[in-house]
Design an enzyme around this catalytic site. Structure first.
Site, short mmCIF file in Angstrom:
data_model
loop_
_atom_site.label_atom_id
_atom_site.label_comp_id
_atom_site.label_asym_id
_atom_site.label_seq_id
_atom_site.Cartn_x
_atom_site.Cartn_y
_atom_site.Cartn_z
N ASN A 122 0.82 -1.22 0.00
CA ASN A 122 0.00 0.00 0.00
C ASN A 122 0.85 1.27 0.00
O ASN A 122 0.35 2.36 0.20
CB ASN A 122 -0.90 0.03 1.24
CG ASN A 122 -1.89 -1.11 1.25
OD1 ASN A 122 -2.53 -1.40 0.24
ND2 ASN A 122 -2.01 -1.79 2.37
N HIS A 130 -14.02 -0.58 6.12
CA HIS A 130 -12.96 -1.44 6.64
C HIS A 130 -13.35 -2.10 7.97
O HIS A 130 -14.09 -1.51 8.77
CB HIS A 130 -11.73 -0.56 6.84
CG HIS A 130 -10.46 -1.30 7.12
ND1 HIS A 130 -10.02 -1.53 8.40
CD2 HIS A 130 -9.56 -1.85 6.30
CE1 HIS A 130 -8.87 -2.18 8.34
NE2 HIS A 130 -8.56 -2.39 7.08
N GLU A 139 -15.81 5.65 3.71
CA GLU A 139 -14.43 5.86 3.27
C GLU A 139 -14.48 6.72 2.01
O GLU A 139 -15.46 6.67 1.29
CB GLU A 139 -13.77 4.51 2.94
CG GLU A 139 -13.58 3.67 4.17
CD GLU A 139 -13.08 2.25 3.89
OE1 GLU A 139 -12.55 2.00 2.80
OE2 GLU A 139 -13.25 1.41 4.78
N SER A 149 -11.26 0.32 0.30
CA SER A 149 -9.98 -0.37 0.38
C SER A 149 -9.89 -1.63 -0.47
O SER A 149 -8.79 -2.02 -0.85
CB SER A 149 -9.67 -0.72 1.83
OG SER A 149 -10.61 -1.62 2.35
N ASP A 163 -13.02 7.95 6.44
CA ASP A 163 -11.71 7.32 6.49
C ASP A 163 -11.03 7.51 5.12
O ASP A 163 -11.53 7.02 4.11
CB ASP A 163 -11.88 5.83 6.82
CG ASP A 163 -10.56 5.10 6.98
OD1 ASP A 163 -9.50 5.70 6.73
OD2 ASP A 163 -10.60 3.90 7.34
N HIS A 167 -6.96 5.37 1.92
CA HIS A 167 -6.42 5.14 0.57
C HIS A 167 -6.47 6.38 -0.30
O HIS A 167 -6.36 6.29 -1.52
CB HIS A 167 -7.16 3.97 -0.09
CG HIS A 167 -6.96 2.70 0.66
ND1 HIS A 167 -5.84 1.91 0.50
CD2 HIS A 167 -7.70 2.11 1.62
CE1 HIS A 167 -5.92 0.89 1.33
NE2 HIS A 167 -7.03 0.97 2.02
N LYS A 201 0.11 3.89 4.65
CA LYS A 201 -0.11 3.57 3.24
C LYS A 201 0.68 4.56 2.37
O LYS A 201 1.90 4.46 2.35
CB LYS A 201 -1.59 3.48 2.97
CG LYS A 201 -2.08 2.16 3.59
CD LYS A 201 -3.53 1.93 3.71
CE LYS A 201 -3.72 0.57 4.38
NZ LYS A 201 -4.99 0.45 5.09
C1 LIG Z 1 -5.47 -0.10 6.28
C2 LIG Z 1 -6.75 0.54 6.66
C3 LIG Z 1 -7.00 0.94 7.97
C4 LIG Z 1 -6.09 0.57 9.10
O1 LIG Z 1 -4.97 1.37 9.13
P1 LIG Z 1 -3.64 0.78 9.80
O2 LIG Z 1 -2.82 1.99 10.01
O3 LIG Z 1 -3.08 -0.19 8.83
O4 LIG Z 1 -4.06 0.12 11.08
C5 LIG Z 1 -8.13 1.63 8.23
N1 LIG Z 1 -9.03 1.91 7.26
C6 LIG Z 1 -8.85 1.52 6.01
C7 LIG Z 1 -9.87 1.84 4.98
C8 LIG Z 1 -7.70 0.81 5.65
O5 LIG Z 1 -7.53 0.40 4.41
#
Ligand SMILES: *Cc1c(COP(=O)(O)O)cnc(C)c1O
Length: 390
Positions: A48, A134, A179, A183, A208, A211, A242
């Site tokens: 990522n 997620h 989001e 993801s 969120d 990405h 990421k």
């Molecule tokens: C990877 C991810 C997370 C978690 O983040 P980390 O820092 O890896 O714990 C949260 N939300 C989404 C949409 C993700 O893809």
């Protein structure tokens, strides 16, 4: 064998039979997109680290400087003696990036979700989730004790029905969670419309941008900033693991929100502060994504994405993210294709239940600015031979 071992051996055999068993692979060397996995050299389409910042000299030297100055660990939770300068500098930079008054970092995005949702809502409140958010947000909503409602992915009519139902019932708050870039599918939420809806009904919104941060907007600020609606989103969430190439999670928003989380987010309060090197590396990444380097890395990434899309049956020019799913359906089919690609030196993960729904197994190709045109071509050629498009 103890009773526990017998039980778990049986359960694991069950997973195996369903094509759902997962195991760790040892990555022993990393050189950009070239990795050695279980002793075999592969081209990595499973990371990522979209802008290849993890290996960038600016992040490496920021991490090393922080180790030299503060040591390897933080020594305590943030509310004790662990709130180090690198944490504060990173939080100021994240607030600026996100156009927010303040920001707070957590050990991971997962911890940010669990702590934040739990601090904002409880029994008697309502959380409304997009079906594809997620797992950390699903877990956060469940743990909060609030009443949960789920709407069909990106379905604004269903969201509005749920808002009409929820807001008058909620004790203190109704929170909508989605989001900006999803993801596992790499598609976008209709953020403008969702902001309108939650404002009209008097709910709060958590978005969120795991990405999207680093990838969208002129400075890499994410989709909310790109669309000019960041100040209308109560809770902006992201990860530093990421596109930012480091690790950790964060929340950006108002000063009262951050002050409340400092007091009430349990995954923040009751956990050792992230290592200073991690915060310093992320701080360097936040600077890079806003600099000409970030612009150039994004340009390269989108060029690679445009190159691969036709081979997946997707139009080259459509709105795109760096996540490209090749949906296959049966779990066994996804595993078979991932194995065949690995035999050709290509590391593309098979994504299965419980990460996605049963029968929705897929290959998840993630691209990085460091992939070369030839590496993409190797992948498209292999896919065409192993699984010709209908
Ligand atoms: C990877 C991810 C997370 C978690 O983040 P980390 O820092 O890896 O714990 C949260 N939300 C989404 C949409 C993700 O893809």
């Amino acid at each position: 064998m103890s009773a526990l071992e017998r039980q778990l051996a049986h359960d694991l055999a069950d997973l195996e039979a369903q094509g759902l068993h997962r195991a760790l692979r040892r990555v022993s060397e990393v050189a950009g997109t070239r990795v050695v996995v279980d002793g075999r050299p592969l081209i990595n389409f499973a990371a990522n680290d979209y802008l290849a910042l993890g290996a960038h000299p600016a992040l490496r030297s920021a991490a090393l400087r922080a180790v030299n100055e503060f040591g390897a660990g933080s020594g305590a939770a943030r509310l004790l003696s662990g709130s180090l300068s690198p944490h504060h500098e990173l939080e100021q930079a994240l607030a600026d990036l996100k156009g927010a008054a303040a920001a707070l970092t957590f050990s991971s995005g997962y911890a940010a979700a669990i702590g934040t949702v739990g601090a904002l809502v409880g029994k008697g409140d309502v959380v409304i989730l997009d079906r594809l958010v997620h797992a950390c947000l699903v877990d956060a909503a469940r743990l909060s004790g609030a009443t949960l409602r789920v709407f069909k992915h990106n379905d604004l009519n269903r969201l509005e029905e749920l808002l009409r139902w929820a807001v008058p019932r909620a004790r203190r708050a109704t929170v909508v969670i989605t989001e900006s870039v999803f993801s596992m599918d790499g598609d976008f939420a209709p953020l403008r419309e969702i902001v309108e809806l939650k404002d009209r009904h008097g709910a709060w919104l958590l978005v969120d941008e795991a990405h999207a941060t680093g990838l969208f907007g002129a400075r890499g600020e994410g989709r909310a900033g790109e669309l000019g609606i960041a100040d209308r989103i109560e809770v902006q969430m992201g990860t530093l693991g990421k596109a930012l190439g480091a690790a950790g999670g964060f929340i950006a928003g108002s000063r009262p929100l951050v002050d409340w989380l400092v007091n009430r987010a349990r995954s923040f309060v009751f956990s050792t502060a992230p290592p200073p090197a991690q915060a310093a590396a992320a701080r360097a990444a936040v600077a890079l994504i806003q600099a000409p380097t970030g612009v150039e890395l994004r340009r390269r990434l989108w060029e690679r994405v445009a190159q691969i899309r036709p081979s997946l049956g997707l139009p080259e020019a459509a709105p795109a993210s760096a996540i490209l799913p090749l949906i296959l359906g049966p779990e066994m089919e996804a595993v078979r294709l991932a194995d065949a690609l690995r035999a050709r030196g290509l590391f593309v993960p098979a994504i299965r239940y419980p990460t996605v729904a049963r029968g929705q197994a897929r290959l998840r190709i993630s691209l990085s600015a460091a992939h070369t045109g030839e590496q993409i071509e190797q992948l498209t050629t292999a896919l065409a031979e192993l699984r010709p498009l209908p």
